[in-house]
Scaffold this motif. Structure first.
Motif, mmCIF file in Angstrom:
data_model
loop_
_atom_site.group_PDB
_atom_site.id
_atom_site.type_symbol
_atom_site.label_atom_id
_atom_site.label_comp_id
_atom_site.label_asym_id
_atom_site.label_seq_id
_atom_site.Cartn_x
_atom_site.Cartn_y
_atom_site.Cartn_z
ATOM 1 N N ARG A 1 0.822 -1.216 0.000
ATOM 2 C CA ARG A 1 0.000 0.000 0.000
ATOM 3 C C ARG A 1 0.857 1.267 0.000
ATOM 4 O O ARG A 1 2.042 1.222 0.260
ATOM 5 C CB ARG A 1 -0.953 -0.027 1.189
ATOM 6 N N GLU B 1 1.477 5.201 1.391
ATOM 7 C CA GLU B 1 1.229 6.209 2.419
ATOM 8 C C GLU B 1 0.785 7.480 1.702
ATOM 9 O O GLU B 1 1.441 7.923 0.759
ATOM 10 C CB GLU B 1 2.502 6.522 3.198
ATOM 11 N N LEU C 1 -3.208 4.838 4.597
ATOM 12 C CA LEU C 1 -2.683 3.849 3.666
ATOM 13 C C LEU C 1 -3.743 3.527 2.622
ATOM 14 O O LEU C 1 -4.904 3.304 2.956
ATOM 15 C CB LEU C 1 -2.291 2.563 4.409
#
Length: 198
Positions: A174, A176, A187
């Motif tokens: 994922r 940020e 996320l």
């Protein structure tokens, strides 16, 4: 019902999909787009099984979503309501229900290898399989959306709810992303659809 299904799923899948709906006594409701989900399954207080699917999905994603939700119904019926919604029982059920549809008469050849890989261990959403999601997206009507992984580092994007984010580093899978107004970090899955602010 078959005439309605013909508008939403590949022609070669209509008879088999209708049989699944009939066998499980499903009340299928085709609804306006919901941003957070493609479909859902509910057992109603009267015991009826209701499945909703977004009308805006392309025919391949619609079929996958319909079978996904019927797999919930069948897994809960067979194994009980205490199983995990996307646990092993659901995965096995989804694989078995989807198998008859994984053929070139139903899906284009470029999707079949990606679907075969995906259904070795199906996820809670086909959207979490980045390669499959990108391949399915090519059958969507043109829109102004991008996936998070297409947004350059430091680029800004807007969510469906109007919130603006700045894309940051990628963790394992994922990304940020910093919410601009609050400074909080969130996320995002790599193939979340967003509006790129150029």
């Amino acid at each position: 019902m078959t005439e309605i299904l013909e508008k939403y799923i590949p022609q070669a899948s209509v008879v088999s999909a209708f049989e699944l709906i009939k066998t499980h006594k499903v009340h299928l409701k085709i609804v306006n787009e919901r941003v957070t989900r493609h479909g859902d399954y509910q057992k109603m207080p009267n015991g009826q099984h209701k499945i909703t699917v977004n009308a805006s999905l392309n025919k391949y994603r619609f079929l996958i979503t319909l079978v996904h939700e019927i797999a919930h119904l069948e897994a809960f019926t067979k194994y009980g309501r205490l199983i995990k919604p996307h646990g092993l029982e659901w995965k096995r059920t989804f694989q078995l229900l989807m198998l008859p549809f994984l053929r070139p008469e139903v899906f284009p050849n470029q999707l079949l290898p990606l679907l075969a890989r995906h259904f070795k261990n199906p996820k809670a959403s086909s959207d979490t399989d980045a390669k499959l999601a990108l391949a399915l997206k090519q059958f969507d009507p043109e829109n102004d959306k991008n996936y998070i992984f297409e947004i350059p580092f430091g680029g800004h994007f807007r969510l469906y709810n109007g919130k603006i984010f700045k894309r940051g580093n990628q963790r394992v899978k994922r990304f940020e992303c910093l919410e601009v107004s609050t400074g909080r970090t969130y996320l995002f899955n790599p193939n979340a659809e967003v509006e790129f602010l150029k």
